[in-house]
Design a protein around this motif. Structure first.
Motif, PDB file in Angstrom:
ATOM      1  N   VAL A 131      93.463  43.433  92.684  1.00 38.50           N
ATOM      2  CA  VAL A 131      94.689  42.496  92.017  1.00 38.50           C
ATOM      3  C   VAL A 131      94.667  41.312  92.952  1.00 38.50           C
ATOM      4  N   ALA A 132      94.923  40.048  92.284  1.00 44.74           N
ATOM      5  CA  ALA A 132      94.771  38.825  92.772  1.00 44.74           C
ATOM      6  C   ALA A 132      96.414  38.345  92.702  1.00 44.74           C
ATOM      7  N   VAL A 133      96.864  37.927  93.652  1.00 47.59           N
ATOM      8  CA  VAL A 133      98.146  37.218  93.955  1.00 47.59           C
ATOM      9  C   VAL A 133      98.132  35.944  94.523  1.00 47.59           C
TER      10      VAL A 133
ATOM     11  N   ALA B  59      93.711  42.675  87.763  1.00 48.07           N
ATOM     12  CA  ALA B  59      94.740  41.933  87.169  1.00 48.07           C
ATOM     13  C   ALA B  59      94.791  40.782  88.327  1.00 48.07           C
ATOM     14  N   ASN B  60      95.045  39.464  87.561  1.00 48.63           N
ATOM     15  CA  ASN B  60      95.290  38.420  88.315  1.00 48.63           C
ATOM     16  C   ASN B  60      96.598  37.720  87.927  1.00 48.63           C
ATOM     17  N   LEU B  61      97.585  38.038  88.894  1.00 50.43           N
ATOM     18  CA  LEU B  61      98.934  37.656  88.640  1.00 50.43           C
ATOM     19  C   LEU B  61      99.242  35.929  89.142  1.00 50.43           C
ATOM     20  N   ALA B  62      98.347  35.488  89.615  1.00 42.81           N
ATOM     21  CA  ALA B  62      98.487  33.850  90.158  1.00 42.81           C
ATOM     22  C   ALA B  62      98.946  33.095  89.025  1.00 42.81           C
TER      23      ALA B  62
ATOM     24  N   ILE C 289     106.120  33.513  94.499  1.00 41.44           N
ATOM     25  CA  ILE C 289     105.008  34.426  94.807  1.00 41.44           C
ATOM     26  C   ILE C 289     105.666  36.097  95.219  1.00 41.44           C
ATOM     27  N   VAL C 290     106.794  35.887  96.036  1.00 39.41           N
ATOM     28  CA  VAL C 290     107.099  37.041  96.667  1.00 39.41           C
ATOM     29  C   VAL C 290     108.083  37.757  95.365  1.00 39.41           C
ATOM     30  N   ASP C 291     108.856  36.832  94.820  1.00 38.07           N
ATOM     31  CA  ASP C 291     109.910  37.352  93.855  1.00 38.07           C
ATOM     32  C   ASP C 291     109.170  37.835  92.589  1.00 38.07           C
ATOM     33  N   GLU C 292     108.013  37.122  92.065  1.00 42.15           N
ATOM     34  CA  GLU C 292     107.525  37.525  90.730  1.00 42.15           C
ATOM     35  C   GLU C 292     106.118  38.383  90.817  1.00 42.15           C
ATOM     36  N   GLN C 293     105.617  38.341  92.016  1.00 43.11           N
ATOM     37  CA  GLN C 293     103.979  38.757  91.910  1.00 43.11           C
ATOM     38  C   GLN C 293     103.956  40.012  92.872  1.00 43.11           C
ATOM     39  N   VAL C 294     104.576  40.110  94.003  1.00 41.70           N
ATOM     40  CA  VAL C 294     104.465  41.133  94.881  1.00 41.70           C
ATOM     41  C   VAL C 294     104.744  42.503  94.431  1.00 41.70           C
TER      42      VAL C 294
ATOM     43  N   SER D 293     103.732  22.524  88.021  1.00 39.90           N
ATOM     44  CA  SER D 293     103.062  22.652  86.598  1.00 39.90           C
ATOM     45  C   SER D 293     102.934  24.195  86.287  1.00 39.90           C
ATOM     46  N   GLY D 294     103.388  25.035  86.961  1.00 41.44           N
ATOM     47  CA  GLY D 294     103.246  26.468  86.469  1.00 41.44           C
ATOM     48  C   GLY D 294     104.647  26.890  85.833  1.00 41.44           C
ATOM     49  N   ASP D 295     105.686  25.943  85.699  1.00 41.24           N
ATOM     50  CA  ASP D 295     106.832  26.485  84.860  1.00 41.24           C
ATOM     51  C   ASP D 295     106.702  26.943  83.652  1.00 41.24           C
ATOM     52  N   GLY D 296     107.069  28.151  83.540  1.00 43.87           N
ATOM     53  CA  GLY D 296     107.075  28.797  82.038  1.00 43.87           C
ATOM     54  C   GLY D 296     105.654  29.383  81.634  1.00 43.87           C
ATOM     55  N   ARG D 297     104.717  29.409  82.624  1.00 41.07           N
ATOM     56  CA  ARG D 297     103.420  29.775  82.219  1.00 41.07           C
ATOM     57  C   ARG D 297     103.035  31.472  82.910  1.00 41.07           C
ATOM     58  N   PRO D 298     102.676  32.017  82.120  1.00 39.36           N
ATOM     59  CA  PRO D 298     102.510  33.538  82.345  1.00 39.36           C
ATOM     60  C   PRO D 298     101.228  33.541  83.250  1.00 39.36           C
ATOM     61  N   ALA D 299     101.205  34.740  83.843  1.00 35.15           N
ATOM     62  CA  ALA D 299      99.778  35.129  84.445  1.00 35.15           C
ATOM     63  C   ALA D 299      98.802  35.519  83.602  1.00 35.15           C
ATOM     64  N   LYS D 300      97.496  35.183  83.749  1.00 38.86           N
ATOM     65  CA  LYS D 300      96.548  35.194  82.485  1.00 38.86           C
ATOM     66  C   LYS D 300      95.892  36.653  82.629  1.00 38.86           C
ATOM     67  N   ARG D 301      96.184  37.638  83.479  1.00 38.53           N
ATOM     68  CA  ARG D 301      95.794  39.043  83.560  1.00 38.53           C
ATOM     69  C   ARG D 301      96.969  39.576  84.020  1.00 38.53           C
ATOM     70  N   PRO D 302      98.097  39.955  83.640  1.00 39.12           N
ATOM     71  CA  PRO D 302      99.175  40.430  84.187  1.00 39.12           C
ATOM     72  C   PRO D 302      99.288  41.985  84.289  1.00 39.12           C
ATOM     73  N   GLU D 303      98.356  42.592  83.782  1.00 41.81           N
ATOM     74  CA  GLU D 303      98.130  44.074  83.746  1.00 41.81           C
ATOM     75  C   GLU D 303      96.915  44.452  84.395  1.00 41.81           C
ATOM     76  N   LEU D 304      96.933  45.903  85.174  1.00 35.54           N
ATOM     77  CA  LEU D 304      95.710  46.192  85.602  1.00 35.54           C
ATOM     78  C   LEU D 304      95.121  47.161  84.822  1.00 35.54           C
ATOM     79  N   LEU D 305      93.849  46.244  84.206  1.00 35.20           N
ATOM     80  CA  LEU D 305      93.181  46.921  82.864  1.00 35.20           C
ATOM     81  C   LEU D 305      91.855  46.903  83.150  1.00 35.20           C
ATOM     82  N   PRO D 306      90.920  47.436  82.519  1.00 33.47           N
ATOM     83  CA  PRO D 306      89.389  47.606  82.491  1.00 33.47           C
ATOM     84  C   PRO D 306      89.057  46.137  82.398  1.00 33.47           C
ATOM     85  N   TYR D 307      88.205  45.709  83.278  1.00 32.92           N
ATOM     86  CA  TYR D 307      87.710  44.420  83.144  1.00 32.92           C
ATOM     87  C   TYR D 307      87.234  43.802  81.888  1.00 32.92           C
ATOM     88  N   GLU D 308      86.523  44.605  81.389  1.00 37.40           N
ATOM     89  CA  GLU D 308      85.733  44.049  79.963  1.00 37.40           C
ATOM     90  C   GLU D 308      86.813  44.015  78.857  1.00 37.40           C
TER      91      GLU D 308
END
Length: 266
Positions: free
Chosen positions: A11-13, A51-54, A63-68, A240-255
């Motif tokens: 998981v990337a934060v 998952a990539n929450l960045a 980051i603490v409020d939304e991703q940790v 620049s990230g206002d309103g933008r979701p994480a590109k991989r918000p769930e921990l799922l199989p990579y492929e």
């Protein structure tokens, strides 16, 4: 660190550095070092999850409020946390608060993952960065202290001269090129105890220096297209990230979990 270590989830934060700007793909999305690392880990381990929450522009409080908490709940083998630099680059910042929030993040993530990885972010050489260098080094000293206290790994990108090379940075001078991201991936890979595939610290081959006039044109273009809008966002509290979701918000199989389509926006 054990060589030939096995990791089944990652998981990337963080912010734009971990989202992958400016490693631009043909479809308009950003890849970046975290995606590269996930691909390499997945090639070693069946059913690897990622998952990539960045999200670009995020401050350490966001980051603490939304991703940790979501990252901690995923209980991954590896979690990377890179944050605080956007705060340090603001015109005014309470570095004591930044240190406190980073401590909070580390204390929440450490017991929930197999290995926490922190980073001393790379720093581009130049007069703009010189103004903020004392703040950056204060942040990195705190990262070193947290790692020592909590048994986290630290990947020292700031201490790598090659990552300060202008050729490693995109035209916005804030984000690494594809080659820079490739080297960060290799640095984290090796820090995790995996066998080196190349020398990420190797210097770039010699290249002719651009002429004075060429540099001045590039400086003017950078100021107009990137520096002025960046300052405007800082002064108005926008990101620049206002309103933008994480590109991989769930921990799922990579492929089976392709990144959400991203539109480039420095």
């Amino acid at each position: 660190m054990e060589m030939h270590a096995s990791y089944t989830s990652f998981v990337a934060v963080g912010d734009s550095f971990t989202e992958g700007m400016s490693d631009l793909m043909p479809d308009g999305s950003y890849r970046g070092w975290a995606d590269l690392l996930a691909a390499r880990l997945a090639a070693r381990t069946p059913d690897f999850r990622y998952a990539n929450l960045a999200v670009r522009g995020k401050l350490i409080g966001q980051i603490v409020d939304e991703q940790v908490a979501p990252a901690a709940a995923m209980r991954a083998d590896v979690v990377t946390l890179v944050g605080g630099l956007n705060d340090a680059l603001r015109p005014k910042v309470d570095m004591g608060r930044v240190r406190g929030l980073l401590t909070e993040a580390v204390e929440k993530l450490t017991p929930s993952c197999g290995r926490l990885v922190l980073m001393r972010s790379p720093g581009r050489n130049g007069p703009v960065m010189e103004r903020f260098r004392p703040r950056m080094e204060e942040l990195f000293a705190h990262i070193d202290q947290l790692a020592a206290q909590h048994g986290a790994l630290v990947v020292d990108l700031y201490g790598a001269p090659v990552l300060g090379e202008p050729r490693m940075w995109d035209v916005d001078r804030l984000h690494l090129t594809a080659e820079g991201h490739r080297r960060v991936c290799e640095a984290v890979w090796q820090a995790l105890g995996l066998p080196a595939e190349n020398d990420w610290l190797a210097p770039l081959p010699p290249a002719p220096q651009p002429r004075w006039a060429t540099r001045r044109v590039a400086d003017a273009r950078f100021a107009r297209q990137h520096l002025v809008p960046w300052i405007g966002r800082r002064l108005t509290g926008r990101s620049s990230g206002d309103g933008r979701p994480a590109k991989r918000p769930e921990l799922l199989p990579y492929e089976t979990a392709p990144p959400t389509e991203q539109t480039p926006q420095p």
